[in-house]
Design a protein around this motif. Structure first.
Motif, PDB file in Angstrom:
ATOM      1  N   SER A 113       0.827  -1.208   0.000  1.00 54.22           N
ATOM      2  CA  SER A 113       0.000   0.000   0.000  1.00 54.22           C
ATOM      3  C   SER A 113       0.863   1.261   0.000  1.00 54.22           C
ATOM      4  CB  SER A 113      -0.901  -0.004   1.228  1.00 54.22           C
ATOM      5  OG  SER A 113      -0.112   0.258   2.391  1.00 54.22           O
ATOM      6  N   LEU A 114       0.187   2.393   0.026  1.00 56.63           N
ATOM      7  CA  LEU A 114       0.860   3.698   0.035  1.00 56.63           C
ATOM      8  C   LEU A 114       1.757   3.868   1.263  1.00 56.63           C
ATOM      9  CD1 LEU A 114      -2.178   5.880  -1.137  1.00 56.63           C
ATOM     10  CD2 LEU A 114      -0.103   5.403  -2.445  1.00 56.63           C
ATOM     11  N   VAL A 115       1.426   3.195   2.367  1.00 59.03           N
ATOM     12  CA  VAL A 115       2.236   3.321   3.579  1.00 59.03           C
ATOM     13  C   VAL A 115       3.682   2.914   3.321  1.00 59.03           C
ATOM     14  CG1 VAL A 115       2.655   2.168   5.783  1.00 59.03           C
ATOM     15  CG2 VAL A 115       0.439   3.135   5.316  1.00 59.03           C
ATOM     16  N   THR A 116       3.839   1.879   2.536  1.00 54.16           N
ATOM     17  CA  THR A 116       5.182   1.358   2.291  1.00 54.16           C
ATOM     18  C   THR A 116       6.031   2.352   1.520  1.00 54.16           C
ATOM     19  OG1 THR A 116       4.285  -0.856   2.399  1.00 54.16           O
ATOM     20  CG2 THR A 116       6.418  -0.636   1.346  1.00 54.16           C
ATOM     21  N   ASP A 117       5.393   3.351   0.897  1.00 58.41           N
ATOM     22  CA  ASP A 117       6.163   4.396   0.222  1.00 58.41           C
ATOM     23  C   ASP A 117       7.055   5.161   1.198  1.00 58.41           C
ATOM     24  OD1 ASP A 117       3.761   5.384  -2.357  1.00 58.41           O
ATOM     25  OD2 ASP A 117       5.555   4.123  -2.462  1.00 58.41           O
ATOM     26  N   TYR A 146      -7.716   0.025   2.278  1.00 54.44           N
ATOM     27  CA  TYR A 146      -7.828   1.472   2.080  1.00 54.44           C
ATOM     28  C   TYR A 146      -6.559   2.109   2.602  1.00 54.44           C
ATOM     29  CZ  TYR A 146      -9.370   6.286   2.062  1.00 54.44           C
ATOM     30  OH  TYR A 146      -9.455   7.630   1.815  1.00 54.44           O
ATOM     31  N   ALA A 147      -6.016   3.069   1.831  1.00 49.70           N
ATOM     32  CA  ALA A 147      -4.787   3.733   2.246  1.00 49.70           C
ATOM     33  C   ALA A 147      -4.763   5.178   1.772  1.00 49.70           C
ATOM     34  CB  ALA A 147      -3.572   2.985   1.678  1.00 49.70           C
ATOM     35  N   ALA A 164      -6.334   5.606  -1.820  1.00 49.54           N
ATOM     36  CA  ALA A 164      -6.513   4.412  -2.640  1.00 49.54           C
ATOM     37  C   ALA A 164      -7.344   3.385  -1.900  1.00 49.54           C
ATOM     38  CB  ALA A 164      -5.148   3.817  -2.986  1.00 49.54           C
ATOM     39  N   TRP A 165      -8.223   2.730  -2.628  1.00 47.89           N
ATOM     40  CA  TRP A 165      -8.915   1.579  -2.086  1.00 47.89           C
ATOM     41  C   TRP A 165      -8.762   0.439  -3.083  1.00 47.89           C
ATOM     42  CZ3 TRP A 165     -12.826  -0.500  -5.000  1.00 47.89           C
ATOM     43  CH2 TRP A 165     -13.490   0.340  -5.910  1.00 47.89           C
ATOM     44  N   ALA A 166      -8.853  -0.750  -2.584  1.00 45.11           N
ATOM     45  CA  ALA A 166      -8.643  -1.916  -3.446  1.00 45.11           C
ATOM     46  C   ALA A 166      -9.435  -3.095  -2.910  1.00 45.11           C
ATOM     47  CB  ALA A 166      -7.154  -2.271  -3.512  1.00 45.11           C
ATOM     48  N   VAL A 167      -9.864  -3.944  -3.829  1.00 39.74           N
ATOM     49  CA  VAL A 167     -10.493  -5.218  -3.461  1.00 39.74           C
ATOM     50  C   VAL A 167      -9.842  -6.302  -4.302  1.00 39.74           C
ATOM     51  CG1 VAL A 167     -12.698  -4.264  -2.701  1.00 39.74           C
ATOM     52  CG2 VAL A 167     -12.364  -4.856  -5.120  1.00 39.74           C
ATOM     53  N   GLY A 168      -9.840  -7.518  -3.768  1.00 30.94           N
ATOM     54  CA  GLY A 168      -9.180  -8.570  -4.523  1.00 30.94           C
ATOM     55  C   GLY A 168      -9.667  -9.944  -4.134  1.00 30.94           C
TER      56      GLY A 168
END
Lengths: 331, 510
Positions: free
Chosen positions: B230-234, B435-436, B460-464
């Motif tokens: 996610s964006l956090v890892t940026d 969500y991030a 950002a949100w994502a589903v998978g």
């Protein structure tokens, strides 16, 4: 600050002065379990009284040759107490674990006790086994360990060979024929003396067990004189199981001093009494006389008399391609 | 048989003789019998002779009976001897078998072992003091960006990771790992380190490995919920070169790591193996799982902790800014980067509170990250234009549910029933959502970053859906949407419109 340092120094000294626990590993041959169980307790008590330190001795037992190989391959033995000098020589020559003249470091060629090979038979001796000639008779089932791995088995083989030399004109061909007949009667080869005792005593296999003298006595003690009896042949070999500190390991562990004391104590009165009580022939003549009833008299020949040296005996008889390999054909 | 004839013969003899006796007796007993005449003497003699014959026959019968008894006894003894001999042979065979088994067991103890299985190939010495393992990760992805405003060249298949992993142990206490990566567009060494296990509580690791800060970043690549982190890892450091003390305390209830490293900018996909300045970075993390061994199952999967790093960055050359090359979206598209001439110049600290919770098929992971960095803008050969302390923040929350009931875990999902359609087994299925957000410090603009080339924030949100066929094979598909703020630049550009990304992945890991 000064006060703090003083307190710290006192604490450090106190910690150093506190009794230590020292660990030793004694790698031994197969039938010495009971001996060292009793001896280790006695030595620990002696050492505690002498130095205040606790010493804990761990034991490893197995066929002498196998045990030597294990130490050569990295088993961290502080001391070895094996069945024959050759097995310790190997540690000196190949492993450089102790000096080549190790045998001179303790009295009597570093053998605090001796033993010999006798016959253990079923009660009543139904096959009428009296001497080595009876052991090689067809139809007699003999139990003895594998000379390739067991020190006791090598002593037994040499005892039979020596008997044949003495009784058949010192003819090597006759002697080889004699031991060939003996091993034709051997259906199972255990790796060590204790295994052979199990085969004979617990599995009920065989008419006669070629046993360490102490092992024969222990079998009777444990399983009953109503089941087995000892037959002492007219002649056997003087077995001299040696002991040694494994310098390289003991130096690394910092146990050289206690390892040395451990072996030296075998020569003490208490050590010799324990050996005698466990049916090893003590070097101390007074204690040997005290326990004379435990040991039947017989003619004992030495390895040096008949075979020169262990190096020669090993090369001729037990090395790959030696006499034993040529005469023993497993069925 | 012989005896029977004899008996019969004797009986027959008696039959012949008896009448003579009877007649004799009758004669002697009859009234009027007088003293023997010469003819009576002859009869008596005959009788005597017959008596002797009978006695002889009796003697022979007795002898034959005794012989039969002896023969039966001898036969019984022979049978007994044969039984004893057979008994001995059986015992010998049993003992030989016993010894063979003992020898085989002893030999097995000294033989090295080769294991091939779901965990890869492992070759270890009998005492396991020496181990070599060969493992690997292969990830083949597809990325599609519908409605991306005309950006070219970003849809396609990617060899995301292609890593042979060589790991092992020498002399019982020294582990090693070597991981090159042939995926992506650059071949690089991901991991190369040695770890000394003095005790589980105290270990020393040195080489190149993941910096101990970000929870999501530290999760192993094959087991992340989505294709990309996610964006956090940026904002957290990636892999770095250094040395670290670490260990597990209280049976794993507390884990710690503290190390000294070259220093790494905010998540850098391509890592270097050398430092660009003389300063070093300190990174560490402590993580708690206080109920790890609890009897209460609902609490066992709870873990929380804090990671952080600190360094003083002085970018020494124009080629190394000491800053992130840029923050990227879930689709790995850059949406923010610092302007040219901006470089790290001062302290850089990070803090990352983090937690996860797993219970049965349910899993939840959350992380917050602050990256506070002093920067300077200065053209080559010119005096500094400006300096600032910029604090960028990101956070995320992600969750998942294993539809087929297997347990979710930080270390991934293992299917109970590996894919085997012939036997009605379909592996494990998991739905995931995330969500991030990432917010760049407003003070970065416009001096240190430009609104015409960068967005100031992303959400950002994502589903998978993840399909675990077995322990080694996995197929993912997911959709993510990232919305940007602050961008005022031209199109087409990544932050010019929301990023919609459709991912698939085929993964082999062993």
């Amino acid at each position: 600050m000064k006060t703090f340092l003083k307190i710290l120094l006192v604490l450090l000294l106190a910690a150093a002065a506190e009794a230590k626990e020292i660990k030793l590993l004694n790698v031994s041959y197969d039938p010495t379990r009971e001996l060292y169980q009793e001896y280790n307790a006695a030595f620990a008590k002696y050492w505690k009284a002498k130095t205040g330190d606790d010493v804990v001795i761990a034991q490893s037992h197995g066929g002498s040759g196998k045990q030597a190989l294990s130490v050569l391959n990295g088993l961290d033995a502080d001391v070895v107490t094996l069945a024959l000098a050759y097995d310790i020589d190997v540690l000196a020559w190949q492993g450089k674990l102790l000096p080549a003249d190790w045998q001179k470091r303790l009295p009597d060629n570093s053998t605090p006790y001796t033993s010999t090979i006798v016959f253990l038979v079923r009660k009543g001796n139904p096959k009428h086994i009296r001497d080595w000639d009876d052991v090689v008779r067809p139809g007699v089932i003999v139990v003895t360990p594998n000379p390739k791995t067991s020190g006791g088995a090598r002593w037994a083989y040499l005892a039979a060979y020596a008997y044949a030399l003495d009784h058949y004109g010192h003819d090597d061909a006759e002697a080889r024929g004699f031991v060939k007949r003996l091993y034709k009667n051997v259906p199972v080869l255990d790796s060590g003396a204790r295994g052979s005792t199990t085969t004979f005593v617990e599995r009920g296999i065989g008419d006669v067990l070629l046993a360490w003298e102490n092992e024969a006595h222990l079998a009777i003690k444990e399983f009953g004189a109503d089941k087995f009896e000892i037959v002492t042949p007219s002649e056997s070999i003087l077995a001299e199981p040696p002991v040694a500190v494994v310098d390289k390991v003991a130096n690394r562990h910092g146990t050289t001093k206690v390892a040395k004391a451990y072996l030296e104590y075998l020569y003490s009165d208490e050590g010799q009494e324990i050996a005698a009580k466990n049916f090893y022939r003590p070097r101390n003549q007074a204690i040997a006389a005290k326990y004379a009833a435990n040991f039947s008299p017989l003619k004992l020949v030495t390895l040096e008399q008949e075979f020169g040296s262990w190096a020669q005996a090993q090369k001729t008889h037990f090395a790959d391609g030696g006499v034993f390999d040529r005469i023993y054909q497993p069925e | 048989m012989k005896l029977n004839y004899l008996v019969f013969g004797s009986f027959a003899g008696w039959l012949c003789v008896f009448p003579a006796f009877a007649a004799g007796d009758a004669a002697t007993n009859s009234p009027g019998y007088t003293q023997a005449t010469p003819a009576g003497s002859a009869e008596r003699a005959e009788i005597e002779a017959l008596k002797k014959q009978v006695q002889e026959l009796e003697r022979k019968i007795s002898a034959l009976e005794q012989q039969r008894t002896r023969e039966q006894t001898a036969a019984a003894n022979t049978n007994q001897e044969q039984i004893q001999a057979l008994d001995q042979q059986v015992r010998i065979l049993e003992r030989q078998r016993e010894l063979d088994q003992e020898n085989a067991a002893n030999a097995a103890k000294t033989q090295p072992r080769l294991t091939v299985g779901a965990s890869g190939v492992t070759f270890n010495s009998a005492d396991t003091n020496f181990v070599i393992g060969l493992h690997g990760i292969l990830q083949v992805d597809s990325r599609t960006f519908p409605a991306d405003g005309g950006i070219k060249g970003n849809d396609g298949f990617i060899l995301r990771r292609a890593r042979p992993i060589l790991s092992g142990t020498v002399f019982r206490d020294f582990d090693f790992m070597f991981v090159p990566d042939f995926g992506g567009s650059v071949v690089q060494i991901q991991d190369a380190y040695v770890n000394y296990r003095y005790r589980p509580e105290l270990q020393l690791q040195a080489g190149k490995f993941k910096s101990p800060v970000g929870l999501e970043n530290l999760q192993s690549d094959p087991v992340t919920s989505f294709n990309e982190r996610s964006l956090v890892t940026d904002l957290v450091p990636n892999r770095d070169v250094g040395a670290m003390l670490h260990g597990d305390l209280f049976s794993g209830a507390v884990s710690y790591a503290a190390g000294i490293f070259n220093g790494s900018p905010d998540y850098n996909g391509t890592t270097t193996n050398a430092d660009y300045d003389d300063n070093k970075a300190f990174a560490g993390r402590v993580f708690f799982q206080p109920w790890k061994s609890s009897d209460t199952a609902a609490l066992r999967g709870l873990g929380f902790g804090l990671g952080g790093s600190y360094e003083v960055d002085r970018a020494a050359t124009n080629t190394a800014t000491g800053l992130t090359p840029g923050y990227t979206t879930d689709g790995q598209q850059k949406f923010f980067s610092y302007s040219s001439g901006v470089f790290a110049n001062g302290t850089h600290w990070r803090l990352s509170p983090q937690a996860y919770y797993y219970y049965g098929p349910f899993g939840l992971l959350g992380e917050y990250a602050i990256s506070d960095q002093q920067v300077t803008r200065q053209a080559v050969g010119a005096p500094p234009v400006a300096s600032a302390d910029l604090q960028n923040i990101a956070w995320e929350i992600s969750g998942g549910w294993v539809l087929t009931g297997e347990n979710a875990a930080y270390n991934g999902v293992t299917p109970n029933h590996p894919f085997d359609p012939g036997n009605g087994q379909w592996g494990a299925w998991q739905i995931v959502a995330r969500y991030a957000e990432l917010d760049v410090d407003k003070d970065a603009f416009p001096t240190f970053a430009s609104y015409t080339s960068s967005a100031s924030s992303a959400k950002a949100w994502a589903v998978g859906l993840n399909w675990y066929l077995n322990r080694n094979l996995r197929v993912n598909t997911s959709f993510s949407r990232t919305i940007f703020s602050g961008y005022t630049g031209a199109k087409p550009a990544v932050p010019a419109q929301p990023e919609n990304a459709v991912f698939t992945r085929l993964q082999l890991a062993f």
